[in-house]
Write a protein that holds these residues in place. Structure first.
Motif, mmCIF file in Angstrom:
data_model
loop_
_atom_site.group_PDB
_atom_site.id
_atom_site.type_symbol
_atom_site.label_atom_id
_atom_site.label_comp_id
_atom_site.label_asym_id
_atom_site.label_seq_id
_atom_site.Cartn_x
_atom_site.Cartn_y
_atom_site.Cartn_z
ATOM 1 N N UNK A 116 46.019 -66.553 -21.413
ATOM 2 C CA UNK A 116 46.851 -67.622 -21.960
ATOM 3 C C UNK A 116 48.333 -67.253 -22.007
ATOM 4 N N UNK A 117 48.647 -65.982 -22.287
ATOM 5 C CA UNK A 117 50.042 -65.586 -22.433
ATOM 6 C C UNK A 117 50.573 -64.803 -21.220
ATOM 7 N N UNK A 118 49.810 -63.805 -20.763
ATOM 8 C CA UNK A 118 50.311 -62.948 -19.686
ATOM 9 C C UNK A 118 50.221 -63.616 -18.315
ATOM 10 N N UNK A 119 49.105 -64.307 -18.042
ATOM 11 C CA UNK A 119 48.925 -64.928 -16.724
ATOM 12 C C UNK A 119 50.007 -65.960 -16.412
ATOM 13 N N UNK A 120 50.339 -66.894 -17.322
ATOM 14 C CA UNK A 120 51.424 -67.837 -17.032
ATOM 15 C C UNK A 120 52.759 -67.145 -16.798
ATOM 16 N N UNK A 121 53.035 -66.057 -17.539
ATOM 17 C CA UNK A 121 54.283 -65.318 -17.348
ATOM 18 C C UNK A 121 54.340 -64.708 -15.953
ATOM 19 N N UNK A 122 53.191 -64.205 -15.488
ATOM 20 C CA UNK A 122 53.128 -63.653 -14.136
ATOM 21 C C UNK A 122 53.381 -64.739 -13.087
ATOM 22 N N UNK A 123 52.799 -65.912 -13.308
ATOM 23 C CA UNK A 123 52.998 -67.020 -12.368
ATOM 24 C C UNK A 123 54.471 -67.415 -12.317
ATOM 25 N N UNK A 124 55.136 -67.487 -13.461
ATOM 26 C CA UNK A 124 56.556 -67.850 -13.495
ATOM 27 C C UNK A 124 57.422 -66.786 -12.833
ATOM 28 N N UNK A 125 57.066 -65.512 -13.035
ATOM 29 C CA UNK A 125 57.814 -64.431 -12.381
ATOM 30 C C UNK A 125 57.688 -64.538 -10.861
ATOM 31 N N UNK A 126 56.479 -64.852 -10.385
ATOM 32 C CA UNK A 126 56.292 -65.040 -8.945
ATOM 33 C C UNK A 126 57.078 -66.255 -8.447
ATOM 34 N N UNK A 138 55.269 -73.851 -14.284
ATOM 35 C CA UNK A 138 53.846 -73.792 -14.655
ATOM 36 C C UNK A 138 53.673 -73.640 -16.172
ATOM 37 N N UNK A 139 52.772 -74.431 -16.735
ATOM 38 C CA UNK A 139 52.413 -74.334 -18.149
ATOM 39 C C UNK A 139 50.902 -74.246 -18.260
ATOM 40 N N UNK A 140 50.441 -73.270 -19.015
ATOM 41 C CA UNK A 140 48.999 -73.031 -19.129
ATOM 42 C C UNK A 140 48.341 -74.094 -19.998
ATOM 43 N N UNK A 141 47.210 -74.606 -19.533
ATOM 44 C CA UNK A 141 46.389 -75.503 -20.339
ATOM 45 C C UNK A 141 45.464 -74.651 -21.206
ATOM 46 N N UNK A 142 45.538 -74.785 -22.523
ATOM 47 C CA UNK A 142 44.752 -73.894 -23.402
ATOM 48 C C UNK A 142 43.255 -73.933 -23.115
ATOM 49 N N UNK A 143 42.691 -75.121 -22.930
ATOM 50 C CA UNK A 143 41.248 -75.233 -22.716
ATOM 51 C C UNK A 143 40.851 -74.625 -21.373
#
Length: 273
Positions: A116-126, A138-143
């Motif tokens: 939820x927190x690290x994966x979206x940050x990685x996507x934004x860095x890419x 990109x914004x992570x969907x919690x569900x």
């Protein structure tokens, strides 16, 4: 002296009654008791128990469908992992083994936070590195992230369940299927897996019940499940005892019903060796 027909028929009627009674899963009585307790609390003390039930009602459905979707994906991904663990190809077996060992070594809560927190940050860095606007926004969907995290985690455990089931089938079954002209995948799909699934049905049911309880961890990643709704109600009303008693009873009903359904499936899929 010859016995009368009445005395001969009485034991038969008793035996038939006892047989039908024994065939009924008596643990359903515990389910009924818990449900009656909830009804009693809601009707005799509507404030606060009825208010709690109404407030967390939507959280119950979130808990159920996130668990069901995750478990359906776990069954599929776990099957691939189990087949990989039993593969004769060293590369496939190595990849599956590394996946199982690494994922099982990290707690589910930590994995959910990573997704939820690290994966979206990685996507934004890419996105910034490759100048891709869709990744940047990109914004992570919690569900979705919760389902993904639970699936990846529990599929590792399910892979070991499948592996144990496949290895419990005598090797002669595979050899016999191959001698009849079946390919490896045909033999696995038509001969080995149908027998293995019957063997592993109890641990599969146990994994489902455990996943249902562990789904409460998704409350830390902004998913409005039963646990999170309970926390919100408690924070707003400052009645922790009644709130968590109701939440615990609701979880208990869901887990007990799930366990009874698994028991029923196990009973009706049983075969004599």
């Amino acid at each position: 002296m010859q016995k009368t027909p009445e005395l001969e028929e009485t034991p038969k009627r008793e035996n038939g009654f006892h047989k039908k009674f024994k065939d009924i899963d008596q643990w359903w009585l515990l389910v009924a008791i818990v449900v009656l307790l909830i009804i009693l609390l809601v009707t005799t003390k509507p404030d606060p128990y009825n208010r709690i039930l109404k407030f967390v009602g939507d959280g119950i459905w979130v808990t159920l469908y996130t668990t069901l979707i995750s478990f359906a994906l776990v069954l599929v991904l776990g099957l691939f992992g189990g087949l990989g663990r039993t593969s004769h190809n060293k590369i496939i077996r190595g990849i599956a083994s590394v996946y199982v060992e690494v994922v099982r070594g990290v707690p589910l809560l930590v994995q959910l936070i990573i997704w939820y927190f690290a994966f979206p940050a990685m996507v934004k860095d890419l996105g910034h590195a490759w100048n891709i606007q869709a990744f940047i926004d990109y914004k992570a969907n919690p569900i979705v992230m919760a389902i993904l995290g639970m699936t990846v985690c529990y599929a590792a455990y399910m892979s070991e369940v499948y592996r144990a089931g496949i290895e419990s089938i005598p090797k002669g079954q595979m050899e016999a299927a191959r001698s009849l002209g079946m390919t490896y995948f045909q033999a696995m799909g038509h001969v080995i897996l149908p027998q293995a699934i019957r063997v592993i049905l109890p641990p599969i049911g146990n994994e489902f019940v455990t996943l249902l309880k562990d789904s409460s961890l998704v409350s830390v990643v902004a998913v409005a499940d039963l646990t999170r709704r309970g926390r919100e109600f408690m924070a707003a009303n400052f009645i922790p005892i009644q709130t968590w008693m109701m939440v615990a009873l609701l979880y208990l009903v869901m887990t007990l019903v799930a366990a009874r359904v698994v028991k029923w499936l196990e009973k009706h899929s049983r075969y004599e060796r």
